[in-house]
Design a protein around this motif. Structure first.
Motif, PDB file in Angstrom:
ATOM      1  N   MET A   1       0.842  -1.179   0.000  1.00 49.90           N
ATOM      2  CA  MET A   1       0.000   0.000   0.000  1.00 49.90           C
ATOM      3  C   MET A   1       0.885   1.239   0.000  1.00 49.90           C
ATOM      4  O   MET A   1       1.879   1.296   0.693  1.00 49.90           O
ATOM      5  N   ASN A   2       0.487   2.226  -0.791  1.00 56.62           N
ATOM      6  CA  ASN A   2       1.219   3.471  -0.875  1.00 56.62           C
ATOM      7  C   ASN A   2       0.304   4.571  -0.350  1.00 56.62           C
ATOM      8  O   ASN A   2      -0.749   4.823  -0.919  1.00 56.62           O
ATOM      9  N   ALA A   3       0.699   5.228   0.737  1.00 59.82           N
ATOM     10  CA  ALA A   3      -0.146   6.239   1.362  1.00 59.82           C
ATOM     11  C   ALA A   3       0.687   7.460   1.742  1.00 59.82           C
ATOM     12  O   ALA A   3       1.884   7.352   1.988  1.00 59.82           O
ATOM     13  N   THR A   4       0.023   8.611   1.783  1.00 61.40           N
ATOM     14  CA  THR A   4       0.662   9.874   2.147  1.00 61.40           C
ATOM     15  C   THR A   4      -0.072  10.464   3.332  1.00 61.40           C
ATOM     16  O   THR A   4      -1.294  10.614   3.301  1.00 61.40           O
ATOM     17  N   GLN A   5       0.654  10.801   4.386  1.00 62.69           N
ATOM     18  CA  GLN A   5       0.041  11.408   5.557  1.00 62.69           C
ATOM     19  C   GLN A   5      -0.413  12.817   5.205  1.00 62.69           C
ATOM     20  O   GLN A   5       0.322  13.564   4.552  1.00 62.69           O
ATOM     21  N   ALA A   6      -1.639  13.180   5.627  1.00 65.23           N
ATOM     22  CA  ALA A   6      -2.191  14.471   5.205  1.00 65.23           C
ATOM     23  C   ALA A   6      -3.232  15.003   6.181  1.00 65.23           C
ATOM     24  O   ALA A   6      -3.779  14.267   7.001  1.00 65.23           O
ATOM     25  N   ILE A   7      -3.488  16.292   6.029  1.00 62.21           N
ATOM     26  CA  ILE A   7      -4.610  16.969   6.682  1.00 62.21           C
ATOM     27  C   ILE A   7      -5.484  17.497   5.555  1.00 62.21           C
ATOM     28  O   ILE A   7      -5.008  18.220   4.683  1.00 62.21           O
ATOM     29  N   ILE A   8      -6.757  17.132   5.578  1.00 66.34           N
ATOM     30  CA  ILE A   8      -7.701  17.598   4.553  1.00 66.34           C
ATOM     31  C   ILE A   8      -8.677  18.556   5.218  1.00 66.34           C
ATOM     32  O   ILE A   8      -9.255  18.245   6.254  1.00 66.34           O
ATOM     33  N   VAL A   9      -8.851  19.740   4.617  1.00 67.35           N
ATOM     34  CA  VAL A   9      -9.816  20.719   5.107  1.00 67.35           C
ATOM     35  C   VAL A   9     -11.005  20.702   4.150  1.00 67.35           C
ATOM     36  O   VAL A   9     -10.839  20.880   2.942  1.00 67.35           O
ATOM     37  N   LEU A  10     -12.195  20.472   4.713  1.00 69.27           N
ATOM     38  CA  LEU A  10     -13.412  20.402   3.911  1.00 69.27           C
ATOM     39  C   LEU A  10     -14.112  21.747   3.851  1.00 69.27           C
ATOM     40  O   LEU A  10     -13.860  22.631   4.673  1.00 69.27           O
ATOM     41  N   LYS A  11     -15.016  21.898   2.888  1.00 65.17           N
ATOM     42  CA  LYS A  11     -15.759  23.152   2.727  1.00 65.17           C
ATOM     43  C   LYS A  11     -16.576  23.509   3.962  1.00 65.17           C
ATOM     44  O   LYS A  11     -16.797  24.675   4.239  1.00 65.17           O
ATOM     45  N   ASN A  12     -17.032  22.496   4.720  1.00 63.40           N
ATOM     46  CA  ASN A  12     -17.823  22.775   5.922  1.00 63.40           C
ATOM     47  C   ASN A  12     -16.946  23.158   7.114  1.00 63.40           C
ATOM     48  O   ASN A  12     -17.447  23.355   8.213  1.00 63.40           O
ATOM     49  N   GLY A  13     -15.625  23.265   6.906  1.00 62.68           N
ATOM     50  CA  GLY A  13     -14.706  23.679   7.957  1.00 62.68           C
ATOM     51  C   GLY A  13     -14.080  22.535   8.726  1.00 62.68           C
ATOM     52  O   GLY A  13     -13.166  22.752   9.520  1.00 62.68           O
ATOM     53  N   ALA A  14     -14.544  21.330   8.513  1.00 62.64           N
ATOM     54  CA  ALA A  14     -13.999  20.171   9.220  1.00 62.64           C
ATOM     55  C   ALA A  14     -12.584  19.864   8.722  1.00 62.64           C
ATOM     56  O   ALA A  14     -12.256  20.096   7.562  1.00 62.64           O
ATOM     57  N   ARG A  15     -11.764  19.356   9.629  1.00 64.46           N
ATOM     58  CA  ARG A  15     -10.409  18.927   9.285  1.00 64.46           C
ATOM     59  C   ARG A  15     -10.320  17.431   9.525  1.00 64.46           C
ATOM     60  O   ARG A  15     -10.772  16.930  10.538  1.00 64.46           O
ATOM     61  N   LYS A  16      -9.717  16.738   8.579  1.00 68.75           N
ATOM     62  CA  LYS A  16      -9.537  15.294   8.699  1.00 68.75           C
ATOM     63  C   LYS A  16      -8.045  15.003   8.665  1.00 68.75           C
ATOM     64  O   LYS A  16      -7.336  15.463   7.778  1.00 68.75           O
ATOM     65  N   TYR A  17      -7.585  14.252   9.662  1.00 72.59           N
ATOM     66  CA  TYR A  17      -6.187  13.868   9.771  1.00 72.59           C
ATOM     67  C   TYR A  17      -6.067  12.385   9.458  1.00 72.59           C
ATOM     68  O   TYR A  17      -6.851  11.591   9.948  1.00 72.59           O
ATOM     69  N   GLY A  18      -5.103  12.016   8.643  1.00 73.63           N
ATOM     70  CA  GLY A  18      -4.924  10.608   8.317  1.00 73.63           C
ATOM     71  C   GLY A  18      -4.048  10.424   7.104  1.00 73.63           C
ATOM     72  O   GLY A  18      -3.077  11.158   6.909  1.00 73.63           O
ATOM     73  N   PHE A  19      -4.421   9.456   6.259  1.00 71.52           N
ATOM     74  CA  PHE A  19      -3.609   9.077   5.113  1.00 71.52           C
ATOM     75  C   PHE A  19      -4.434   9.061   3.840  1.00 71.52           C
ATOM     76  O   PHE A  19      -5.562   8.565   3.826  1.00 71.52           O
ATOM     77  N   ILE A  20      -3.861   9.596   2.773  1.00 67.22           N
ATOM     78  CA  ILE A  20      -4.458   9.532   1.443  1.00 67.22           C
ATOM     79  C   ILE A  20      -3.846   8.337   0.737  1.00 67.22           C
ATOM     80  O   ILE A  20      -2.628   8.199   0.676  1.00 67.22           O
ATOM     81  N   LEU A  21      -4.704   7.470   0.216  1.00 69.99           N
ATOM     82  CA  LEU A  21      -4.221   6.341  -0.571  1.00 69.99           C
ATOM     83  C   LEU A  21      -3.987   6.822  -1.985  1.00 69.99           C
ATOM     84  O   LEU A  21      -4.852   7.466  -2.579  1.00 69.99           O
TER      85      LEU A  21
END
Length: 65
Positions: A1-21
């Motif tokens: 598996m190839n994944a990149t650690q990231a923080i994603i900010v959504l339009k509703n203001g929520a932040r998601k911490y984890g990995f993008i595949l």
């Protein structure tokens, strides 16, 4: 598996911490919330994968350890 650690900010203001595949999809991002402890076995993360539509994302910040 190839994944990149990231923080994603959504339009509703929520932040998601984890990995993008890394994948070839252009309509959505495959994302696994959580920390590196999530990746013990294939079964432990396969049920956690979220598909986030690109149009719902404001920004993606990636980083390396």
């Amino acid at each position: 598996m190839n994944a990149t650690q990231a923080i994603i900010v959504l339009k509703n203001g929520a932040r998601k911490y984890g990995f993008i595949l890394n994948n070839d999809h252009s309509e959505d991002i495959q994302f696994i919330p959580g920390t590196e402890n999530t990746f013990r076995t294939l079964e432990s993360y396969s049920n956690l994968v979220e598909r986030i539509p690109v149009e719902n994302i404001v920004s993606i910040d990636t980083f390396l350890k």
